[in-house]
Motif scaffolding. Structure first.
Motif, PDB file in Angstrom:
ATOM      1  N   THR A 172       0.828  -1.205   0.000  1.00 56.10           N
ATOM      2  CA  THR A 172       0.000   0.000   0.000  1.00 56.10           C
ATOM      3  C   THR A 172       0.860   1.251   0.000  1.00 56.10           C
ATOM      4  O   THR A 172       0.600   2.207  -0.739  1.00 56.10           O
ATOM      5  CB  THR A 172      -0.930   0.010   1.223  1.00 56.10           C
TER       6      THR A 172
ATOM      7  N   TRP B 282      -7.977   8.606   1.132  1.00 55.41           N
ATOM      8  CA  TRP B 282      -7.626   7.243   0.708  1.00 55.41           C
ATOM      9  C   TRP B 282      -7.878   6.211   1.802  1.00 55.41           C
ATOM     10  O   TRP B 282      -8.042   5.021   1.509  1.00 55.41           O
ATOM     11  CB  TRP B 282      -6.160   7.192   0.285  1.00 55.41           C
TER      12      TRP B 282
ATOM     13  N   ASP C  54     -10.485   5.747   3.353  1.00 57.29           N
ATOM     14  CA  ASP C  54     -11.828   5.186   3.189  1.00 57.29           C
ATOM     15  C   ASP C  54     -11.804   3.883   2.403  1.00 57.29           C
ATOM     16  O   ASP C  54     -12.716   3.059   2.524  1.00 57.29           O
ATOM     17  CB  ASP C  54     -12.738   6.196   2.478  1.00 57.29           C
ATOM     18  N   ASP C  55     -10.770   3.699   1.588  1.00 55.75           N
ATOM     19  CA  ASP C  55     -10.685   2.475   0.778  1.00 55.75           C
ATOM     20  C   ASP C  55     -10.177   1.276   1.580  1.00 55.75           C
ATOM     21  O   ASP C  55     -10.264   0.139   1.106  1.00 55.75           O
ATOM     22  CB  ASP C  55      -9.745   2.700  -0.419  1.00 55.75           C
ATOM     23  N   TYR C  56      -9.640   1.536   2.765  1.00 57.39           N
ATOM     24  CA  TYR C  56      -8.988   0.463   3.515  1.00 57.39           C
ATOM     25  C   TYR C  56      -9.590   0.225   4.903  1.00 57.39           C
ATOM     26  O   TYR C  56      -9.414  -0.862   5.458  1.00 57.39           O
ATOM     27  CB  TYR C  56      -7.495   0.775   3.680  1.00 57.39           C
TER      28      TYR C  56
END
Length: 331
Positions: free
Chosen positions: A86, A118, A120-122
């Motif tokens: 990541t 970003w 929010d994607d994980y």
């Protein structure tokens, strides 16, 4: 019956396994406290990789600032390799100014919501949805109080915990101005104890860095001028770091294991050297192997095959008892 006395991997001490189990039982629950330190906090990933390799199973993760970001992702179920992947995906991003959006008003240089979108994607929506218990620390600029967040909206809590004052706009809630937890608890050891941890592995990053405050990025404006946002960013970060040194030292005095990666040579936003920063954490954790071994769930033979059996035996040796302590009933 097989004679194990000639087996080079057999424990020298027949009571070693029993002592290992007793040590783990009395030290649980175990917490890992990840400290603040801008992108130098990527060294946390290297430390977590060693914990995975040693099969150390913390029951709680606490984090402040960058430690909150790394810790929350680990708590969400990412392993260290996924964390490294990541981070590498951001390797081409210019983080010297965090892609500044100068539209947030007079109290912050960077739009933190866009900077940390970003996550929010994980991360899931709430702390309860994380795979492992996690908490992060934030500071209330209005009152000077520390707030330990372990429930509610996890993405928002992590974002606020990493919102360095001056650099990022604080979050305002009911008369409170919420910002980077490094101001009040740069290494969240006390937070871990308050949430029930008995033993704590602390990873502090607050130390005096060898780099000057005004590095090359501060002079990146037009010829003969100074990039004021970069100057303010660096000056605020350095000031908070100086204040955090004493706080971190005090917090770490209440930890059982302290792992301090040597990241002094790296810039605060040095994403291009992410792999090197992670490696420093990995090396620092292995340097503390003797302190970490008592928490490991690996089979004893794993240590024996690597010539580490004497160190393991010493690490979980029973405490020395004197005749005086026995007669006085203190041990």
């Amino acid at each position: 019956m097989e004679d194990i006395r000639n087996d080079g991997t057999a424990p020298h001490d027949p009571y070693l396994e029993r002592r290992r189990q007793r040590v783990r039982a009395t030290s649980e629950p175990l917490a890992v406290a990840l400290g603040s330190g801008s992108l130098r906090g990527l060294s946390h990933i290297g430390v977590l990789k060693v914990l995975e390799e040693l099969d150390i199973r913390p029951s709680l993760i606490t984090g402040t600032s960058m430690g909150a970001i790394v810790g929350s992702l680990w708590a969400a179920g990412m392993d260290s390799d996924e964390l490294i992947t990541t981070v590498r995906s951001f390797a081409d991003t210019d983080l010297n100014g965090f892609d500044m959006h100068m539209d947030t008003g007079p109290t912050g240089l960077i739009d933190g919501r866009r900077t940390f979108a970003w996550l929010d994607d994980y991360l899931p929506a709430t702390f309860d949805e994380l795979a492992h218990p996690f908490a992060c620390v934030i500071a209330d600029l209005a009152t000077g109080e520390r707030i330990v967040c372990s429930e509610g909206a996890v993405r928002e809590a992590v974002r606020v915990s990493a919102s360095l004052p001056v650099v990022f706009e604080p979050t305002y809630r009911d008369g409170h101005a919420l910002a980077d937890g490094g101001l009040v608890e740069p290494v969240p050891v006390d937070a871990a104890h308050e949430l029930g941890a008995r033993d704590v592995i602390a990873i502090p990053l607050n130390k005096v860095y060898r780099q000057p405050i005004l590095d090359g990025h501060a002079g990146s404006g037009t010829e003969g001028t100074v990039d004021l946002p970069a100057v303010l960013q660096q000056a605020s970060t350095a000031s908070i770091n100086v204040l955090g040194i004493a706080l971190a030292r005090e917090e770490c005095s209440r930890a059982n294991v302290v792992i301090m990666p040597d990241t002094a040579e790296f810039g605060r936003w040095d994403i291009a050297r992410a792999d090197e920063i992670v490696e420093r954490g990995y090396l620092a954790a292995w340097d503390q192997l003797d302190m970490l071994m008592p928490y490991s769930h690996l089979q004893t033979n794993w240590f024996a095959e690597r010539g580490l059996l004497p160190r393991l035996e010493a690490a979980v040796a029973p405490a020395h008892r004197t005749m005086g302590s026995i007669l006085l009933g203190t041990s």
